[in-house]
Design an enzyme around this catalytic site. Structure first.
Site, PDB file in Angstrom:
ATOM      1  N   TYR A 123       0.805  -1.220   0.000  1.00 34.30           N
ATOM      2  CA  TYR A 123       0.000   0.000   0.000  1.00 34.30           C
ATOM      3  C   TYR A 123       0.842   1.276   0.000  1.00 34.30           C
ATOM      4  O   TYR A 123       0.281   2.377  -0.033  1.00 34.30           O
ATOM      5  CB  TYR A 123      -0.945   0.002   1.204  1.00 34.30           C
ATOM      6  CG  TYR A 123      -2.110  -0.949   1.033  1.00 34.30           C
ATOM      7  CD1 TYR A 123      -3.411  -0.481   1.009  1.00 34.30           C
ATOM      8  CD2 TYR A 123      -1.903  -2.307   0.890  1.00 34.30           C
ATOM      9  CE1 TYR A 123      -4.481  -1.343   0.854  1.00 34.30           C
ATOM     10  CE2 TYR A 123      -2.960  -3.180   0.736  1.00 34.30           C
ATOM     11  CZ  TYR A 123      -4.246  -2.700   0.724  1.00 34.30           C
ATOM     12  OH  TYR A 123      -5.298  -3.574   0.556  1.00 34.30           O
ATOM     13  N   LYS A 169       3.154 -14.977   4.964  1.00 35.10           N
ATOM     14  CA  LYS A 169       3.503 -15.916   3.890  1.00 35.10           C
ATOM     15  C   LYS A 169       5.023 -16.035   3.858  1.00 35.10           C
ATOM     16  O   LYS A 169       5.677 -15.906   2.824  1.00 35.10           O
ATOM     17  CB  LYS A 169       2.948 -15.412   2.556  1.00 35.10           C
ATOM     18  CG  LYS A 169       3.018 -16.424   1.406  1.00 35.10           C
ATOM     19  CD  LYS A 169       2.105 -17.616   1.596  1.00 35.10           C
ATOM     20  CE  LYS A 169       2.163 -18.528   0.372  1.00 35.10           C
ATOM     21  NZ  LYS A 169       1.398 -19.788   0.594  1.00 35.10           N
ATOM     22  N   ASP A 202      -2.880 -18.179   3.079  1.00 30.75           N
ATOM     23  CA  ASP A 202      -3.801 -18.991   2.290  1.00 30.75           C
ATOM     24  C   ASP A 202      -4.520 -20.011   3.172  1.00 30.75           C
ATOM     25  O   ASP A 202      -5.722 -20.255   3.016  1.00 30.75           O
ATOM     26  CB  ASP A 202      -3.097 -19.672   1.119  1.00 30.75           C
ATOM     27  CG  ASP A 202      -1.746 -20.254   1.489  1.00 30.75           C
ATOM     28  OD1 ASP A 202      -1.215 -19.936   2.569  1.00 30.75           O
ATOM     29  OD2 ASP A 202      -1.195 -21.028   0.682  1.00 30.75           O
ATOM     30  N   ASP A 226      -6.433  -6.665   4.923  1.00 26.77           N
ATOM     31  CA  ASP A 226      -7.509  -6.046   4.152  1.00 26.77           C
ATOM     32  C   ASP A 226      -8.391  -7.123   3.521  1.00 26.77           C
ATOM     33  O   ASP A 226      -9.625  -7.090   3.615  1.00 26.77           O
ATOM     34  CB  ASP A 226      -6.894  -5.147   3.072  1.00 26.77           C
ATOM     35  CG  ASP A 226      -7.916  -4.230   2.421  1.00 26.77           C
ATOM     36  OD1 ASP A 226      -9.076  -4.182   2.880  1.00 26.77           O
ATOM     37  OD2 ASP A 226      -7.549  -3.545   1.447  1.00 26.77           O
ATOM     38  N   ASP A 230     -12.409  -8.478   4.833  1.00 26.55           N
ATOM     39  CA  ASP A 230     -13.582  -8.451   3.961  1.00 26.55           C
ATOM     40  C   ASP A 230     -14.206  -9.839   3.836  1.00 26.55           C
ATOM     41  O   ASP A 230     -15.429  -9.979   3.759  1.00 26.55           O
ATOM     42  CB  ASP A 230     -13.199  -7.939   2.572  1.00 26.55           C
ATOM     43  CG  ASP A 230     -13.114  -6.418   2.520  1.00 26.55           C
ATOM     44  OD1 ASP A 230     -13.208  -5.788   3.586  1.00 26.55           O
ATOM     45  OD2 ASP A 230     -12.942  -5.865   1.417  1.00 26.55           O
TER      46      ASP A 230
END
Length: 336
Positions: A123, A169, A202, A226, A230
């Site tokens: 970001y 990750k 994941d 983020d 959601d």
């Protein structure tokens, strides 16, 4: 107390006034400062976050930020105003709770919080393109990772949370995600009463889709947090019920998670509950008024228990203003 109010675009102009009205009902002396930001502001002034808006936000400390529209393609000079505002105000932690509400669209038994680092990762918007190859910089720093981890563990301690799951990750990105994970583990040593585990992003996405009620708190870098927040919002009734707070040392930004929803803007059916619940987070976490936050949350629950909600969660549903009046009426009843 001062609050900088930035309605933004689309349904922000419909739901933000409702949340502000709720805050005024419990904080009668609240001073409001209105400011502009968003796509419409960019089209008018050439800046999505004007300097005077940033000045007002800094002066108030507390900000309520509505949804903004953003172009899906590159527009020269346009930058996401909320991403810029978070960075400028040093709001390093984005807090997104998901709690089961009395609605058939909600999965029951969920009470979790996702805390995401809020100032860096992909970001930072550092991209290059030579016509053939596009590169985006993923920036993770030790200082920002330690800072958000400290905020998450402090929140867990004060809220009585028992477990934090670190999301990363690091098997593929050992330097960036590995740094974030190691910093979180370092901070965790100061909080022996909190159980700490870790999970690949994941795997976390699959587990959240299968059994979100099995999580307590999650701590994640910006992008993963983020996306996962959601995902979980779908179990909490959708984005119209998803609140958030961007927390810093000198400022906080209440921000409903949903977008500007141009497809329903102006129809009077936008769900204001995410905005109202974001206002409750501002009360509880920033202004340290948990008793007032509880009153607001109880008014929301009582309204939903009475079968009053907008069409996104109940059919046929009521208007934005009908729902707003119902929440404020119940709030007044609770206040005696």
């Amino acid at each position: 107390m001062k609050l900088c109010v930035i309605p933004g675009d689309g349904i922000g102009h419909e739901v933000v006034p409702v949340a502000v009205g709720v805050l005024q009902a419990v904080l009668p002396g609240l001073q409001l400062v209105f400011a502009d930001a968003g796509w419409e502001t960019f089209c008018r002034y050439g800046k999505a976050l004007p300097d005077k808006t940033l000045e007002a936000a800094r002066a108030c400390g507390a900000v309520f930020f509505g949804a903004v529209s953003s172009p899906m393609q590159l527009v020269e000079g346009y930058r996401s105003p909320i991403v810029q505002l978070r960075r400028e105000l040093g709001c390093h932690a984005n807090i997104r709770p998901t709690l089961s509400l009395p609605l058939t669209v909600c999965r029951q038994g969920i009470d979790l919080i996702i805390v995401r680092e809020n100032t860096e990762d992909l970001y930072v918007g550092d991209e290059q393109f030579d016509g053939e190859v596009a590169v985006a910089i993923k920036r993770i720093t030790r200082s920002a990772s330690l800072r958000v981890a400290r905020s998450a563990f402090e929140m867990a301690r004060h809220a009585g949370r028992q477990r934090i799951t670190i999301i990363h990750k690091a098997n593929i990105l050992p330097r960036t995600d590995g740094l974030f994970r190691d910093c979180a583990r370092e901070v965790a040593q100061d909080y022996p009463e909190i159980v700490v585990d870790e999970m690949l992003v994941d795997t976390a996405a699959m587990r959240l889709a299968q059994a979100p009620e099995s999580f307590d708190m999650l701590l994640a870098p910006n992008l993963y947090g983020d996306i996962l927040s959601d995902l979980v919002a779908a179990f909490g009734g959708g984005l119209g019920l998803a609140p958030s707070l961007n927390l810093g040392v000198t400022a906080a930004i209440a921000e409903p998670v949903h977008g500007s929803a141009p497809d329903i803007a102006g129809q009077g059916i936008a769900n204001p509950l995410a905005a109202i619940l974001s206002a409750a987070m501002l009360l509880r976490i920033w202004w340290q008024r948990p008793e007032l936050a509880l009153l607001v949350e109880q008014a929301v629950r009582a309204t939903l228990d009475a079968g009053i909600a907008t069409p996104d969660v109940i059919s046929p549903g009521v208007s934005t203003q009908h729902l707003a009046r119902a929440v404020i009426d119940r709030l007044k009843q609770e206040q005696g």
